[in-house]
Design an enzyme around this catalytic site. Structure first.
Site, PDB file in Angstrom:
ATOM      1  N   THR A 222      11.019  -1.234   1.133  1.00  0.00           N
ATOM      2  CA  THR A 222      10.191  -1.876   2.162  1.00  0.00           C
ATOM      3  C   THR A 222      11.027  -2.997   2.772  1.00  0.00           C
ATOM      4  O   THR A 222      11.827  -2.745   3.655  1.00  0.00           O
ATOM      5  CB  THR A 222       8.860  -2.386   1.574  1.00  0.00           C
ATOM      6  OG1 THR A 222       9.114  -3.213   0.441  1.00  0.00           O
ATOM      7  CG2 THR A 222       7.964  -1.226   1.181  1.00  0.00           C
ATOM      8  N   LYS A 248      12.484  -0.654  -6.571  1.00  0.00           N
ATOM      9  CA  LYS A 248      12.445  -1.347  -5.293  1.00  0.00           C
ATOM     10  C   LYS A 248      11.653  -2.629  -5.463  1.00  0.00           C
ATOM     11  O   LYS A 248      10.799  -2.748  -6.339  1.00  0.00           O
ATOM     12  CB  LYS A 248      11.840  -0.474  -4.197  1.00  0.00           C
ATOM     13  CG  LYS A 248      10.401  -0.034  -4.396  1.00  0.00           C
ATOM     14  CD  LYS A 248       9.342  -1.055  -4.006  1.00  0.00           C
ATOM     15  CE  LYS A 248       9.558  -1.535  -2.571  1.00  0.00           C
ATOM     16  NZ  LYS A 248       8.607  -2.678  -2.291  1.00  0.00           N
ATOM     17  N   THR A 267       5.949  -4.778  -3.173  1.00  0.00           N
ATOM     18  CA  THR A 267       5.553  -4.533  -4.556  1.00  0.00           C
ATOM     19  C   THR A 267       6.793  -4.179  -5.351  1.00  0.00           C
ATOM     20  O   THR A 267       7.887  -4.086  -4.817  1.00  0.00           O
ATOM     21  CB  THR A 267       4.533  -3.376  -4.610  1.00  0.00           C
ATOM     22  OG1 THR A 267       3.883  -3.371  -5.861  1.00  0.00           O
ATOM     23  CG2 THR A 267       5.194  -2.029  -4.397  1.00  0.00           C
ATOM     24  N   GLU A 364      13.614 -11.676  -1.000  1.00  0.00           N
ATOM     25  CA  GLU A 364      13.560 -11.992   0.432  1.00  0.00           C
ATOM     26  C   GLU A 364      14.181 -13.363   0.710  1.00  0.00           C
ATOM     27  O   GLU A 364      13.711 -14.388   0.211  1.00  0.00           O
ATOM     28  CB  GLU A 364      12.115 -11.943   0.908  1.00  0.00           C
ATOM     29  CG  GLU A 364      11.565 -10.525   0.903  1.00  0.00           C
ATOM     30  CD  GLU A 364      10.089 -10.445   1.205  1.00  0.00           C
ATOM     31  OE1 GLU A 364       9.621  -9.334   1.509  1.00  0.00           O
ATOM     32  OE2 GLU A 364       9.397 -11.476   1.132  1.00  0.00           O
TER      33      GLU A 364
END
Length: 510
Positions: A222, A248, A267, A364
């Site tokens: 994602t 992931k 997630t 992130e």
């Protein structure tokens, strides 16, 4: 019985981070085809999930995989993947403890509980872009519809008799499980996914080569910036066993998973497939322990997802080393083959730790990888709680980004940690706490540890040394509680991994 590992865990020390190659260039490794487990095939494709749900999502909310929007000349990133075992495989799973469990989590936990300790699966279907969370009964039915279709495609004789949702809900079949990740609160675009399934399940499309596995890993992504996949190969007894791991995660990462028993997204998902002959019940216990000290010890932003899932499969197809001696048992169990199981468990745990580190490194906006080691606590659970409290502190994470050896923030977050009860009661003793910054392993400079707090007393800090230590991408923090109120009886330790908070994190999450 003999045992050998063919692969070792490497270290990546990079400083300063601004001069390093991209994360993809550093952490995407070439897969040796000989290390992939036998008896598994994979496929992936682009179903257009993000585009399908975009009309019902906020225009201000970044859709899953915002950072991976392809250039017009590039093929779109795959968003659906299928992993198929040639024979029914033993299955184990750990799942989010978030109360708002996504439909695929509810489906999987229900199916595994119904199947009991000898559960088997043939395939794992995964989609990215839509979490299918907070979607009610319709979300469960959507999951079941897709699972039914894959099951039918893998059993061609049954294609004309696909069970209804109500019929399948009464069965204990676990032939196919599903995982989803992406935007919360939006229904799966079932039609978009369903029209891809025949292609995914086609014998001409299902492959076992490294590129196919890498593309499957990309389908899981994602907000990840690179696909996360690793393999291990080792010999146990007379079997040459392999494990492949895919996971992931980059945001909404603070797992607390256990076995089955707004427009937010992201997630943690993972699949570990092995050809070792391990029973389902034994595999579950191995996975429980591996997850306990790996995925349950990482945090990016302190937010636990509705979809966190780790699945492990074992199909027993590992080849024999000595073809003249093929009397190895069909499945290893803890009671009958403790040495084999213990060695397999160590390999799985080591791989899970490596894979969990990749998630933190890809956090992130992350520019720092931070290890927090808490030792000499009363129990592991108490050491874990303190390490978690330090690792999730926004002030600590900002200090790490600013390369500031701010022991006060570390001490503060340790002091308010919510400690689990113990008998007798254990407490942290402020007069015994030591906080030290350690040089990264295998670093090129001759740096000494930097004590900032000794027996609860602040130390004079060499700012030049501190700045140099914290200029590394990898930062190591050691917190010694010296037994706390138990004195010499407090010997437990726990390690947690986290990242910094940078300005880029706000940009990604805006």
């Amino acid at each position: 019985m003999w045992y050998r590992t063919f692969r070792t865990l490497g270290y990546t020390i990079c400083r300063p981070y601004a001069t390093c190659a991209t994360k993809a260039e550093r952490f995407v490794k070439t897969i040796d085809p000989s290390t992939l487990p036998r008896g598994y095939l994979v496929s992936s494709t682009y179903a257009g999930i993000k585009n399908a749900i975009r009309p019902v999502t906020s225009t201000n909310e970044p859709s899953a995989a915002t950072t991976n929007v392809p250039h017009p000349q590039e093929a779109p990133k795959p968003d659906v993947a299928l992993i198929v075992s040639s024979v029914p495989a033993a299955i184990a799973g750990t799942f989010t403890t978030n109360v708002f469990k996504a439909a695929p989590v509810v489906h999987a936990t229900t199916a595994l509980k119904a199947a009991g300790p000898n559960a088997r699966v043939r395939a794992i279907l995964t989609n990215s872009g839509c979490a299918n969370a907070v979607t009610g009964q319709q979300g469960l039915e959507d999951t079941q519809t897709l699972v039914n279709r894959v099951q039918a495609l893998l059993s061609p004789r049954n294609q004309n008799a696909i069970p209804t949702y109500e019929q399948d809900a009464r069965s204990s079949s676990t032939d196919v499980l599903m995982m989803s990740t992406g935007v919360i609160g939006v229904r799966l675009p079932v039609a978009h996914i369903q029209r891809c399934l025949e292609h995914l399940a086609a014998p001409s499309i299902l492959q076992s080569h490294p590129d196919a596995w890498l593309e499957a890993a990309r389908a899981y992504m994602t907000t990840d910036t690179f696909p996360k996949i690793r393999t291990r190969q080792f010999i146990l007894g007379n079997r040459r066993c392999s494990i492949v791991g895919i996971d992931k995660g980059a945001g909404m990462i603070h797992p607390r998973m256990t076995r089955s028993g707004g427009q937010l997204h992201a997630t943690l998902l993972g699949v570990f497939a092995t050809d070792a002959p391990i029973s389902s019940a034994t595999l579950q216990r191995c996975l429980d322990e591996a997850v306990r000290v790996s995925f349950n010890c990482i945090s990016v932003d302190g937010d636990m997802s509705t979809n966190d899932t780790i699945l492990a499969l074992a199909n027993g197809q590992a080849p024999f080393v000595d073809l003249d001696c093929t009397d190895t048992p069909n499945e290893w169990t803890e009671t009958e083959h403790p040495d084999m199981v213990n060695k397999f468990a160590e390999e799985l745990k080591s791989l899970c730790i490596e894979m969990s580190h990749l998630i933190v490194r890809d956090g992130e906006g992350a520019e720092k990888f931070v290890q927090v080691h808490v030792r000499n606590a009363g129990t592991y659970e108490q050491a874990h709680a303190i390490a978690s409290s330090i690792s999730t502190s926004a002030l600590v994470k900002c200090a790490m980004h600013g390369e500031d050896a701010n022991w006060g923030r570390i001490l503060c977050s340790a002091g308010y940690a919510s400690l689990p009860a113990s008998t007798p009661a254990w407490t942290l003793d402020p007069s015994k706490v030591n906080v030290t910054f350690l040089p990264p392993p295998h670093q090129p400079d001759d740096l000494a540890p930097l004590p900032t707090l000794v027996n609860g007393v602040p130390q004079a800090v060499n700012e030049t040394q501190a700045k140099k230590l914290l200029s590394y991408e990898d930062i190591y923090v050691d917190v010694d509680l010296q037994g706390g109120s138990w004195g010499s009886q407090g010997r437990s330790e726990a390690t947690y991994w986290t990242c910094d908070f940078s300005k880029e994190y706000i940009t990604v999450r805006w």
